[in-house]
Design an enzyme around this catalytic site. Structure first.
Site, mmCIF file in Angstrom:
data_model
loop_
_atom_site.group_PDB
_atom_site.id
_atom_site.type_symbol
_atom_site.label_atom_id
_atom_site.label_comp_id
_atom_site.label_asym_id
_atom_site.label_seq_id
_atom_site.Cartn_x
_atom_site.Cartn_y
_atom_site.Cartn_z
ATOM 1 N N LEU A 25 0.832 -1.203 0.000
ATOM 2 C CA LEU A 25 0.000 0.000 0.000
ATOM 3 C C LEU A 25 0.866 1.251 0.000
ATOM 4 O O LEU A 25 0.458 2.316 -0.419
ATOM 5 C CB LEU A 25 -0.898 0.007 1.240
ATOM 6 C CG LEU A 25 -1.902 -1.127 1.356
ATOM 7 C CD1 LEU A 25 -2.491 -1.182 2.739
ATOM 8 C CD2 LEU A 25 -2.991 -0.937 0.311
ATOM 9 N N GLY A 26 2.067 1.121 0.525
ATOM 10 C CA GLY A 26 2.966 2.263 0.594
ATOM 11 C C GLY A 26 4.275 1.824 1.188
ATOM 12 O O GLY A 26 4.419 0.683 1.614
ATOM 13 N N GLY A 53 8.192 3.323 3.205
ATOM 14 C CA GLY A 53 8.933 4.395 3.859
ATOM 15 C C GLY A 53 10.291 3.880 4.263
ATOM 16 O O GLY A 53 10.706 2.805 3.840
ATOM 17 N N ASN A 54 10.997 4.639 5.094
ATOM 18 C CA ASN A 54 12.327 4.230 5.544
ATOM 19 C C ASN A 54 12.279 2.952 6.374
ATOM 20 O O ASN A 54 13.155 2.113 6.312
ATOM 21 C CB ASN A 54 12.941 5.328 6.400
ATOM 22 C CG ASN A 54 13.303 6.513 5.546
ATOM 23 O OD1 ASN A 54 13.700 6.359 4.393
ATOM 24 N ND2 ASN A 54 13.146 7.696 6.092
ATOM 25 N N PHE A 55 11.200 2.830 7.133
ATOM 26 C CA PHE A 55 11.067 1.718 8.073
ATOM 27 C C PHE A 55 10.890 0.378 7.363
ATOM 28 O O PHE A 55 11.195 -0.668 7.897
ATOM 29 C CB PHE A 55 9.844 1.959 8.956
ATOM 30 C CG PHE A 55 8.592 2.028 8.150
ATOM 31 C CD1 PHE A 55 7.865 0.874 7.899
ATOM 32 C CD2 PHE A 55 8.169 3.225 7.573
ATOM 33 C CE1 PHE A 55 6.738 0.920 7.095
ATOM 34 C CE2 PHE A 55 7.049 3.261 6.777
ATOM 35 C CZ PHE A 55 6.328 2.113 6.534
ATOM 36 N N GLY A 56 10.338 0.407 6.151
ATOM 37 C CA GLY A 56 9.978 -0.818 5.440
ATOM 38 C C GLY A 56 8.790 -0.524 4.549
ATOM 39 O O GLY A 56 8.786 0.461 3.832
ATOM 40 N N VAL A 80 4.218 -0.904 3.881
ATOM 41 C CA VAL A 80 2.894 -1.186 4.430
ATOM 42 C C VAL A 80 2.181 -2.111 3.454
ATOM 43 O O VAL A 80 2.082 -1.809 2.259
ATOM 44 C CB VAL A 80 2.089 0.106 4.649
ATOM 45 C CG1 VAL A 80 0.674 -0.212 5.115
ATOM 46 C CG2 VAL A 80 2.782 0.994 5.669
ATOM 47 N N LYS A 130 2.064 -2.553 8.761
ATOM 48 C CA LYS A 130 3.339 -1.864 8.604
ATOM 49 C C LYS A 130 4.431 -2.868 8.963
ATOM 50 O O LYS A 130 4.518 -3.305 10.107
ATOM 51 C CB LYS A 130 3.361 -0.668 9.553
ATOM 52 C CG LYS A 130 4.309 0.427 9.178
ATOM 53 C CD LYS A 130 4.000 1.677 10.011
ATOM 54 C CE LYS A 130 4.803 2.872 9.553
ATOM 55 N NZ LYS A 130 4.341 4.111 10.180
ATOM 56 N N ASP A 184 3.558 15.189 12.701
ATOM 57 C CA ASP A 184 3.745 14.875 11.280
ATOM 58 C C ASP A 184 2.413 14.966 10.540
ATOM 59 O O ASP A 184 2.122 14.166 9.650
ATOM 60 C CB ASP A 184 4.361 13.476 11.123
ATOM 61 C CG ASP A 184 5.028 13.290 9.756
ATOM 62 O OD1 ASP A 184 5.069 14.259 8.979
ATOM 63 O OD2 ASP A 184 5.495 12.169 9.475
HETATM 64 P P1 ADP Z 1 5.703 6.630 7.126
HETATM 65 O O1 ADP Z 1 6.104 6.782 8.549
HETATM 66 O O2 ADP Z 1 6.786 6.020 6.284
HETATM 67 O O3 ADP Z 1 5.228 7.899 6.518
HETATM 68 P P2 ADP Z 1 2.935 5.738 7.125
HETATM 69 O O4 ADP Z 1 2.348 5.259 8.393
HETATM 70 O O5 ADP Z 1 2.559 7.137 6.752
HETATM 71 O O6 ADP Z 1 4.512 5.571 7.171
HETATM 72 O O7 ADP Z 1 2.534 4.734 5.954
HETATM 73 C C1 ADP Z 1 3.098 4.811 4.655
HETATM 74 C C2 ADP Z 1 2.056 4.579 3.575
HETATM 75 O O8 ADP Z 1 1.402 3.331 3.740
HETATM 76 C C3 ADP Z 1 0.918 5.587 3.619
HETATM 77 O O9 ADP Z 1 1.229 6.733 2.890
HETATM 78 C C4 ADP Z 1 -0.231 4.805 2.982
HETATM 79 O O10 ADP Z 1 -0.142 4.824 1.585
HETATM 80 C C5 ADP Z 1 0.019 3.389 3.467
HETATM 81 N N1 ADP Z 1 -0.749 3.132 4.697
HETATM 82 C C6 ADP Z 1 -0.331 3.287 5.965
HETATM 83 N N2 ADP Z 1 -1.286 2.960 6.853
HETATM 84 C C7 ADP Z 1 -2.373 2.588 6.133
HETATM 85 C C8 ADP Z 1 -3.709 2.155 6.479
HETATM 86 N N3 ADP Z 1 -4.097 2.038 7.743
HETATM 87 N N4 ADP Z 1 -4.558 1.879 5.476
HETATM 88 C C9 ADP Z 1 -4.160 2.004 4.183
HETATM 89 N N5 ADP Z 1 -2.937 2.407 3.805
HETATM 90 C C10 ADP Z 1 -2.031 2.702 4.760
HETATM 91 MG MG MG Z 2 3.583 8.943 6.430
#
Ligand code: ADP
Ligand code: MG
Length: 617
Positions: free
Chosen positions: A337-338, A340-343, A345, A362, A454
């Protein structure tokens, strides 16, 4: 609980149609100003006022606003239907006549119950249960206090709980399912179309399947092209069960989705269900079980130790069990779904004792050290303490091949992406609705003394076009009871363009600095996902702000909303509004917009010729 405020009125008839209302008025003598009140089936919690004037009938729809007040479109707001009728009994204020004489219900005419009354209450109850740990009296109170805000929001996803809803399946698959088993006229199902927020209704008639489009108009109402408009899809469907309104015939038996088929007829093969002989009783909407809604962190599997866990990475061992999700209950999709640095989602499905639910997971990169794991645990600990409809719910942590944070799914994704790819179908009112919801979630955080740190459009996720949730608590902090800010020791990888001057200059973070970020998030939203401060770099922005400059008003943004945005960007945090104030302001902006763009004036239930709208979708 949410009892109908009109139930005690002697001129209230409940859920009767237009012609029935006219019949009552006719039988009572057709005097000028004779009136009655009935339930409106298009707008949630709304009514219709039917009035006689000069031997003619006039029907005015009364809408229930998000804040719980009632008004005839364009008219003044009143705290209840009784107060509204009393007002119009003294002042016509735009109606054909004052309300002079109530058309009283006779003893042998009971109030007709609405098809949606029970359903709405059930959903509301499940929703509050799901989103809070309350029980008994405290829960009843929460239901009453949250009902006005939640009703509409819940209702927009209610169709997903219906036995006739089949989700995103192609047209051919819809046909295949309809041709399975008996093929009575009117057998139907609803499915998603490619374009978000639009649906197709597929219906059997004369052994042929017809497909009709259901689209959303600018104010977010659903209708078939040129058909009557409804607040929600399920209301439209219920209406079409009573009236063909352009379809080849009225909707009949539901073509059950797999979930409903399982629960309704266990052990009976599909071909030998009661429907096979041509008749199936209508689906029992009232006591339909809302399995996929019954999710709450306190009902998740608990107690067992993490599988495959060696060193305990939790700094508070007591929290382990509370957060633990067994790996065997989790199915992880390949779909990302997305990231980031952590890994990354990923999408997944979690089995709970109440059924299976879609989740977002995540997943921490496998090569992570202790420090990063602790960060994720802190994020989980923060999320665990939060309980608000507009904040993404954490379901638990799972420590298996990787450490994983399991959250409820917000399937329409980040706000900025959604808006930039749906520019044509999202109205300014819709954006205001979503940003008002974000302000409600932030007001909750402010009350609980948490700072987000954030807040940005990328971290606002959408459940659907009408429902926003705040996410990403990776940088968030709980403030001490006597503190009103958090002081960071060193600057980190910070989203400078979203940060208030005091964050950058003194590393001080408070709800007031979240208000600044809210302003930037608003700017992003009203720019349909635009990038703030264009090509400027973080440090350039700091100078730009210090010199007294601010971003310009986005083209689509109303002037009063921009005024609030600028207030969020007040240089000194002491003079900046707090979320209590911001929420109030967003609420009134949204209310004034939904009033002006709101639904049809007097209810005009036009009967459309059949077949013309069997549009191939
Ligand atoms: P980061 O700390 O890297 O910004 P996020 O928590 O914002 O991490 O999650 C990164 C991406 O994963 C989000 O931009 C979104 O696209 C997807 N994502 C995260 N949580 C959800 C969720 N609960 N439902 C759907 N998509 C999610
Ligand atoms: Mg984010």
């Amino acid at each position: 609980m949410s009892t109908n405020p009109a139930a005690d009125l002697p001129f209230y008839y409940g859920s009767i149609g237009r012609s029935e209302a006219e019949q009552h008025l006719r039988l009572t003598g057709m005097a000028d100003g004779l009136f009655l009140l009935r339930q409106c089936i298009r707008s949630l919690g709304g009514y219709v006022l039917s009035v006689v004037w000069n031997q003619e009938f006039y029907h005015y729809s009364i809408e229930k606003q998000l804040n719980g007040t009632y008004c005839i479109v364009g008219g003044k707001a009143h705290c209840g239907p009784a107060e509204l009728c009393e007002f119009y009994s003294k002042d016509p204020d735009g109606l054909v006549s004052t309300l002079r004489k109530p058309c009283l219900r006779s003893p042998d005419t009971p109030i007709r119950p609405g098809i949606f009354d029970d359903l709405r209450d059930n959903l509301l109850r499940e929703y509050v249960k799901q989103n809070s740990n309350l029980e008994g009296e405290a829960m009843e109170q929460a239901i009453i206090s949250q009902a006005p805000q939640l009703e509409k929001l819940i209702a927009t996803t209610a169709h997903e709980q219906m036995p006739w809803y089949h989700g995103k399946i192609p047209r051919q698959e819809g046909e295949r399912r309809l041709y399975c088993g008996a093929q009575p006229d009117g057998k139907f199902l609803l499915r998603d179309r490619e374009q978000p927020g639009t649906f197709a209704l597929s219906m059997m008639y004369g052994k042929t399947v017809y497909h009709y489009q259901i689209l959303q108009d600018k104010s977010g109402r659903y209708a078939m092209p040129e058909g009557s408009k409804f607040d929600t899809v399920w209301q439209l469907v219920e209406y079409l069960r009573m009236k063909a309104d352009g379809l080849v015939t009225v909707l009949g038996e539901a073509c059950l989705n797999s979930k409903a088929a399982e629960t309704e007829t266990p052990n009976i093969p599909a071909t030998r269900r009661p429907g096979a002989n041509g008749y199936t009783p209508p689906p029992k909407v009232h006591n339909f079980s809302f399995h996929s809604l019954q999710v709450s962190s306190n009902r998740l599997p608990e107690g067992s130790e993490c599988q495959g866990m060696d060193a305990n990475p939790y700094h508070n061992p007591n929290e382990v069990r509370k957060f633990n999700i067994q790996r065997s209950l989790l199915v992880i999709d390949e779909l990302e779904l997305g990231s980031g640095n952590f890994g990354c989602v990923k999408k997944g499905v979690l089995s709970t004792n109440a059924g299976q639910i879609d989740v977002a997971i995540k997943v921490l990169k496998s090569d992570n050290e202790r420090l990063v794991k602790e960060e994720m645990m802190r994020e989980a600990e923060i999320m665990h303490q939060l309980n608000d409809p507009h904040i993404v719910h954490m379901l638990g942590l799972c420590n298996a091949e990787n450490l994983m944070l399991v959250m409820e799914m917000a399937s329409a994704g980040p706000l900025n992406k959604f808006l930039s790819s749906n520019k044509d179908s999202v109205t300014v009112e819709n954006i205001t609705l979503l940003m008002h919801q974000v302000s409600m979630g932030m007001k909750y955080l402010e009350e609980k003394n948490f700072v987000h740190r954030d807040l940005a459009a990328r971290n606002v996720l959408l459940v659907n076009q009408q429902f926003a949730k705040i996410s990403d608590f990776g940088l968030s902090k709980a403030l001490g009871a006597d503190d009103n800010y958090y002081k960071a020791r060193t600057a980190g990888k910070w989203p400078l363009k979203w940060y208030a001057p005091e964050c950058i200059n003194f590393h001080k973070f408070s709800s007031k600095s979240d208000v600044w970020s809210f302003g930037v998030t608003m700017w992003e939203a009203f720019s349909y996902g635009g990038k703030p401060y264009k090509k400027m770099k973080g440090p350039e922005v700091t100078h730009f702000i210090k010199d007294g400059n601010r971003m310009a008003c986005p083209a689509a943004c109303p002037e009063q909303v921009y005024t609030l945005m600028k207030e969020c960007w007040t240089y000194s945090h002491e003079d900046r509004p707090d979320f209590e104030k911001v929420e109030k302001s967003m609420r009134s902006h949204h209310q004034s917009m939904s009033k002006t763009s709101g639904g049809a004036a007097a209810a005009a239930e036009s009967v459309k010729s059949s077949l013309t709208r069997a549009i191939l979708s």
